[in-house]
Design a protein around this motif. Sequence first.
Motif, PDB file in Angstrom:
ATOM      1  N   ARG A  63      -1.404  19.627  -8.160  1.00 41.45           N
ATOM      2  CA  ARG A  63      -0.534  20.880  -8.177  1.00 41.45           C
ATOM      3  C   ARG A  63      -1.082  22.135  -8.345  1.00 41.45           C
ATOM      4  N   PRO A  64      -0.837  23.262  -7.883  1.00 38.50           N
ATOM      5  CA  PRO A  64      -1.529  24.561  -7.738  1.00 38.50           C
ATOM      6  C   PRO A  64      -2.092  24.945  -9.216  1.00 38.50           C
ATOM      7  N   THR A  65      -1.203  24.980 -10.099  1.00 34.45           N
ATOM      8  CA  THR A  65      -1.778  25.233 -11.403  1.00 34.45           C
ATOM      9  C   THR A  65      -2.726  24.291 -12.125  1.00 34.45           C
ATOM     10  N   ARG A  66      -2.594  23.332 -11.799  1.00 31.05           N
ATOM     11  CA  ARG A  66      -3.664  22.166 -12.294  1.00 31.05           C
ATOM     12  C   ARG A  66      -5.059  22.285 -11.482  1.00 31.05           C
ATOM     13  N   VAL A 108      -6.321  24.804 -10.449  1.00 39.40           N
ATOM     14  CA  VAL A 108      -7.061  25.994 -11.090  1.00 39.40           C
ATOM     15  C   VAL A 108      -7.725  25.599 -12.640  1.00 39.40           C
ATOM     16  N   LEU A 109      -6.986  24.766 -13.422  1.00 40.21           N
ATOM     17  CA  LEU A 109      -7.570  24.127 -14.672  1.00 40.21           C
ATOM     18  C   LEU A 109      -8.559  23.165 -14.336  1.00 40.21           C
ATOM     19  N   VAL A 110      -8.692  22.348 -13.225  1.00 41.16           N
ATOM     20  CA  VAL A 110      -9.591  21.252 -12.948  1.00 41.16           C
ATOM     21  C   VAL A 110     -11.081  22.285 -12.655  1.00 41.16           C
ATOM     22  N   GLU A 111     -10.818  23.476 -11.825  1.00 36.45           N
ATOM     23  CA  GLU A 111     -11.622  24.273 -11.401  1.00 36.45           C
ATOM     24  C   GLU A 111     -12.559  24.805 -12.577  1.00 36.45           C
ATOM     25  N   GLY A 158       3.998  18.077 -19.506  1.00 34.22           N
ATOM     26  CA  GLY A 158       3.123  18.752 -20.708  1.00 34.22           C
ATOM     27  C   GLY A 158       2.313  17.953 -21.138  1.00 34.22           C
ATOM     28  N   MET A 159       2.063  16.601 -21.250  1.00 29.97           N
ATOM     29  CA  MET A 159       0.917  15.746 -21.831  1.00 29.97           C
ATOM     30  C   MET A 159      -0.111  15.903 -20.863  1.00 29.97           C
ATOM     31  N   LEU A 160      -0.295  15.938 -19.865  1.00 33.81           N
ATOM     32  CA  LEU A 160      -1.371  16.450 -18.844  1.00 33.81           C
ATOM     33  C   LEU A 160      -1.655  17.665 -18.785  1.00 33.81           C
ATOM     34  N   ASP A 161      -0.808  18.647 -18.948  1.00 32.84           N
ATOM     35  CA  ASP A 161      -1.451  19.954 -18.978  1.00 32.84           C
ATOM     36  C   ASP A 161      -2.032  20.582 -20.419  1.00 32.84           C
ATOM     37  N   GLN A 162      -1.517  19.832 -21.417  1.00 32.38           N
ATOM     38  CA  GLN A 162      -2.054  20.130 -22.547  1.00 32.38           C
ATOM     39  C   GLN A 162      -3.474  19.419 -22.625  1.00 32.38           C
TER      40      GLN A 162
END
Length: 224
Positions: A20-23, A25-28, A72-76
């Motif tokens: 998912r696009p927002t994630r 970015v976080l992985v990068e 939310g658990m994954l994003d957190q």
Amino acid sequence: MTESAQRLCHPLPGDVLLARPTRTVLVEQIWQRTAVSREQFAQLYLAPLQRYAHLVQDFPASQDGHYRYAGGMLDQALHRVICALRLRQACLLPAGAPPEEQAEQAEAWTAAVAYAVLLQDLGKLVVDLRVEHDDGTPWRPWQGPLQRPYRVHYPAERPYRLQAAATALLHVHVLDPDLLAWLSSYDVLWTQMLYIISGQEAHADILGDLAFQAAQAVADQASC
């Protein structure tokens, strides 16, 4: 009751959830805080992140708070990893070791910080949440990731003190034997990692401290 508790969800592979696009970015951002190649990152970081995502699916992080929404658990966890790796950059590990030893072990410690964060809240899957399949039968998280549609509920009685202890049931679904073997080759690191795996973060010295500080910073919506 959260939105995720009211609807039937369909399990997805970890790589799909992280795509998912927002994630992405976080992985990068996680990769940028390491010193490994893309190939090494895929093995040491992305694979555990995908396994973690596969296990926690679209679960909320809690019944209330900033990450109470579906997923939310994954994003957190992703935000905590980023924050913990930023904090790790200010540390020379293992503390007190000769510079050449610190350089040789640097990436093992960096990866272990990320792993400590991923294991930090796994016990919630056993203690805090009740996940049911579409036919009403319970999902037992220690048996592996969900394979069928599910719903998430919060039971009235939750023995929170067991959350940390329950980590030991689930760590094998995030960290594979090869990664554990790699970490076990460094005595000080392995000792701290065993405390993390057993849910005793308070005894895990710097690994526990960094995971705790990252959790606090993200909870306070600090910029990491």
